[in-house]
Write a protein that holds these residues in place. Structure first.
Motif, PDB file in Angstrom:
ATOM      1  N   ARG A   1      -6.705  -7.761  -0.304  1.00  0.00           N
ATOM      2  CA  ARG A   1      -7.434  -8.585   0.671  1.00  0.00           C
ATOM      3  C   ARG A   1      -6.840  -8.488   2.062  1.00  0.00           C
ATOM      4  O   ARG A   1      -7.516  -8.740   3.044  1.00  0.00           O
ATOM      5  CB  ARG A   1      -7.433 -10.042   0.228  1.00  0.00           C
ATOM      6  CG  ARG A   1      -8.243 -10.255  -1.010  1.00  0.00           C
ATOM      7  CD  ARG A   1      -8.272 -11.699  -1.376  1.00  0.00           C
ATOM      8  NE  ARG A   1      -9.043 -11.853  -2.589  1.00  0.00           N
ATOM      9  CZ  ARG A   1      -9.242 -12.993  -3.175  1.00  0.00           C
ATOM     10  NH1 ARG A   1      -8.712 -14.089  -2.667  1.00  0.00           N
ATOM     11  NH2 ARG A   1      -9.953 -13.068  -4.268  1.00  0.00           N
ATOM     12  N   LYS A   2      -5.551  -8.169   2.111  1.00  0.00           N
ATOM     13  CA  LYS A   2      -4.933  -7.982   3.421  1.00  0.00           C
ATOM     14  C   LYS A   2      -4.102  -6.724   3.416  1.00  0.00           C
ATOM     15  O   LYS A   2      -3.500  -6.355   2.412  1.00  0.00           O
ATOM     16  CB  LYS A   2      -4.118  -9.203   3.843  1.00  0.00           C
ATOM     17  CG  LYS A   2      -2.978  -9.554   2.945  1.00  0.00           C
ATOM     18  CD  LYS A   2      -2.311 -10.808   3.480  1.00  0.00           C
ATOM     19  CE  LYS A   2      -1.242 -11.293   2.534  1.00  0.00           C
ATOM     20  NZ  LYS A   2      -0.590 -12.485   3.060  1.00  0.00           N
ATOM     21  N   LEU A   3      -4.093  -6.075   4.556  1.00  0.00           N
ATOM     22  CA  LEU A   3      -3.353  -4.825   4.708  1.00  0.00           C
ATOM     23  C   LEU A   3      -1.944  -5.167   5.181  1.00  0.00           C
ATOM     24  O   LEU A   3      -1.768  -5.755   6.241  1.00  0.00           O
ATOM     25  CB  LEU A   3      -4.060  -3.916   5.710  1.00  0.00           C
ATOM     26  CG  LEU A   3      -5.492  -3.542   5.345  1.00  0.00           C
ATOM     27  CD1 LEU A   3      -6.134  -2.745   6.472  1.00  0.00           C
ATOM     28  CD2 LEU A   3      -5.546  -2.768   4.046  1.00  0.00           C
ATOM     29  N   LEU A   4      -0.963  -4.782   4.380  1.00  0.00           N
ATOM     30  CA  LEU A   4       0.417  -5.147   4.672  1.00  0.00           C
ATOM     31  C   LEU A   4       1.198  -4.036   5.361  1.00  0.00           C
ATOM     32  O   LEU A   4       2.215  -4.286   5.984  1.00  0.00           O
ATOM     33  CB  LEU A   4       1.139  -5.542   3.381  1.00  0.00           C
ATOM     34  CG  LEU A   4       0.531  -6.729   2.632  1.00  0.00           C
ATOM     35  CD1 LEU A   4       1.247  -6.928   1.295  1.00  0.00           C
ATOM     36  CD2 LEU A   4       0.629  -7.992   3.471  1.00  0.00           C
ATOM     37  N   HIS A   5       0.732  -2.811   5.224  1.00  0.00           N
ATOM     38  CA  HIS A   5       1.467  -1.671   5.760  1.00  0.00           C
ATOM     39  C   HIS A   5       0.803  -1.146   7.030  1.00  0.00           C
ATOM     40  O   HIS A   5      -0.418  -0.976   7.066  1.00  0.00           O
ATOM     41  CB  HIS A   5       1.547  -0.563   4.710  1.00  0.00           C
ATOM     42  CG  HIS A   5       2.133  -1.032   3.408  1.00  0.00           C
ATOM     43  ND1 HIS A   5       3.460  -1.335   3.266  1.00  0.00           N
ATOM     44  CD2 HIS A   5       1.555  -1.283   2.211  1.00  0.00           C
ATOM     45  CE1 HIS A   5       3.684  -1.735   2.031  1.00  0.00           C
ATOM     46  NE2 HIS A   5       2.547  -1.716   1.364  1.00  0.00           N
ATOM     47  N   PRO A   6       1.589  -0.880   8.064  1.00  0.00           N
ATOM     48  CA  PRO A   6       1.030  -0.386   9.323  1.00  0.00           C
ATOM     49  C   PRO A   6       0.179   0.873   9.150  1.00  0.00           C
ATOM     50  O   PRO A   6      -0.839   1.038   9.829  1.00  0.00           O
ATOM     51  CB  PRO A   6       2.257  -0.103  10.187  1.00  0.00           C
ATOM     52  CG  PRO A   6       3.336  -0.949   9.618  1.00  0.00           C
ATOM     53  CD  PRO A   6       3.044  -1.066   8.146  1.00  0.00           C
ATOM     54  N   GLU A   7       0.571   1.749   8.229  1.00  0.00           N
ATOM     55  CA  GLU A   7      -0.208   2.970   8.029  1.00  0.00           C
ATOM     56  C   GLU A   7      -1.592   2.673   7.431  1.00  0.00           C
ATOM     57  O   GLU A   7      -2.555   3.396   7.697  1.00  0.00           O
ATOM     58  CB  GLU A   7       0.548   3.993   7.171  1.00  0.00           C
ATOM     59  CG  GLU A   7       0.921   3.524   5.788  1.00  0.00           C
ATOM     60  CD  GLU A   7       2.262   2.797   5.691  1.00  0.00           C
ATOM     61  OE1 GLU A   7       2.722   2.591   4.562  1.00  0.00           O
ATOM     62  OE2 GLU A   7       2.852   2.437   6.729  1.00  0.00           O
ATOM     63  N   ASP A   8      -1.703   1.598   6.654  1.00  0.00           N
ATOM     64  CA  ASP A   8      -3.012   1.196   6.120  1.00  0.00           C
ATOM     65  C   ASP A   8      -3.910   0.682   7.244  1.00  0.00           C
ATOM     66  O   ASP A   8      -5.092   1.014   7.314  1.00  0.00           O
ATOM     67  CB  ASP A   8      -2.859   0.120   5.046  1.00  0.00           C
ATOM     68  CG  ASP A   8      -2.134   0.612   3.804  1.00  0.00           C
ATOM     69  OD1 ASP A   8      -1.943   1.841   3.659  1.00  0.00           O
ATOM     70  OD2 ASP A   8      -1.759  -0.227   2.970  1.00  0.00           O
ATOM     71  N   VAL A   9      -3.325  -0.123   8.123  1.00  0.00           N
ATOM     72  CA  VAL A   9      -4.077  -0.636   9.272  1.00  0.00           C
ATOM     73  C   VAL A   9      -4.508   0.527  10.163  1.00  0.00           C
ATOM     74  O   VAL A   9      -5.663   0.586  10.607  1.00  0.00           O
ATOM     75  CB  VAL A   9      -3.233  -1.660  10.071  1.00  0.00           C
ATOM     76  CG1 VAL A   9      -3.972  -2.090  11.331  1.00  0.00           C
ATOM     77  CG2 VAL A   9      -2.892  -2.866   9.205  1.00  0.00           C
ATOM     78  N   ALA A  10      -3.593   1.458  10.401  1.00  0.00           N
ATOM     79  CA  ALA A  10      -3.920   2.628  11.234  1.00  0.00           C
ATOM     80  C   ALA A  10      -5.058   3.431  10.622  1.00  0.00           C
ATOM     81  O   ALA A  10      -5.957   3.891  11.339  1.00  0.00           O
ATOM     82  CB  ALA A  10      -2.683   3.510  11.421  1.00  0.00           C
ATOM     83  N   PHE A  11      -5.048   3.602   9.295  1.00  0.00           N
ATOM     84  CA  PHE A  11      -6.122   4.328   8.624  1.00  0.00           C
ATOM     85  C   PHE A  11      -7.461   3.644   8.904  1.00  0.00           C
ATOM     86  O   PHE A  11      -8.445   4.294   9.256  1.00  0.00           O
ATOM     87  CB  PHE A  11      -5.877   4.401   7.113  1.00  0.00           C
ATOM     88  CG  PHE A  11      -6.935   5.173   6.378  1.00  0.00           C
ATOM     89  CD1 PHE A  11      -6.757   6.511   6.107  1.00  0.00           C
ATOM     90  CD2 PHE A  11      -8.111   4.563   5.975  1.00  0.00           C
ATOM     91  CE1 PHE A  11      -7.743   7.243   5.445  1.00  0.00           C
ATOM     92  CE2 PHE A  11      -9.107   5.279   5.318  1.00  0.00           C
ATOM     93  CZ  PHE A  11      -8.923   6.617   5.051  1.00  0.00           C
ATOM     94  N   MET A  12      -7.485   2.317   8.723  1.00  0.00           N
ATOM     95  CA  MET A  12      -8.738   1.586   8.954  1.00  0.00           C
ATOM     96  C   MET A  12      -9.173   1.700  10.422  1.00  0.00           C
ATOM     97  O   MET A  12     -10.345   1.927  10.703  1.00  0.00           O
ATOM     98  CB  MET A  12      -8.582   0.122   8.549  1.00  0.00           C
ATOM     99  CG  MET A  12      -8.468  -0.084   7.069  1.00  0.00           C
ATOM    100  SD  MET A  12      -9.947   0.485   6.213  1.00  0.00           S
ATOM    101  CE  MET A  12      -9.600  -0.066   4.569  1.00  0.00           C
TER     102      MET A  12
END
Length: 113
Positions: A96-107
């Motif tokens: 439900r929430k993105l915890l890793h910066p690389e996941d946020v960057a992907f989105m």
């Protein structure tokens, strides 16, 4: 650096929640709709959650942003996570929430501008 700045808010440096959505077909006025949807989500959260409303009231939290992802972004994210982590395809569960910066960057790299 991504092409979409999630921090272009009223108060730079103040955190915000970001809601990523994927819409199969989006009309030509979609950008305006995303802005309206962001406002509606923020108003609903203020009405439903006292702490959220209080943080918004004292400007310790910027309004929630709704960002539209390109079609297939969640499917690509799942494949990317399976390839780049120890998670097997059968065990993957979208958090439900993105915890890793690389996941946020992907989105953010998949946001439709």
């Amino acid at each position: 650096q991504t092409s979409h700045d999630i921090y272009d808010h009223e108060d730079p440096g103040v955190p915000c929640y970001v809601l990523f959505i994927e819409i199969e077909e989006c009309p030509t006025h979609c950008d305006r709709s995303m802005s309206e949807l962001s406002k509606a989500v923020d108003e609903c959260l203020c009405n439903l959650h006292e702490t959220y409303r209080d943080l918004r009231g004292v400007r310790k939290l910027n309004p929630t942003r709704v960002l539209r992802l390109s079609e297939g972004a969640f499917r690509r994210f799942r494949s990317w996570k399976v390839r780049n982590t120890m998670t097997s395809p059968n065990q993957f569960k979208m958090s439900r929430k993105l915890l890793h910066p690389e996941d946020v960057a992907f989105m953010l790299d998949n946001v439709v501008t």
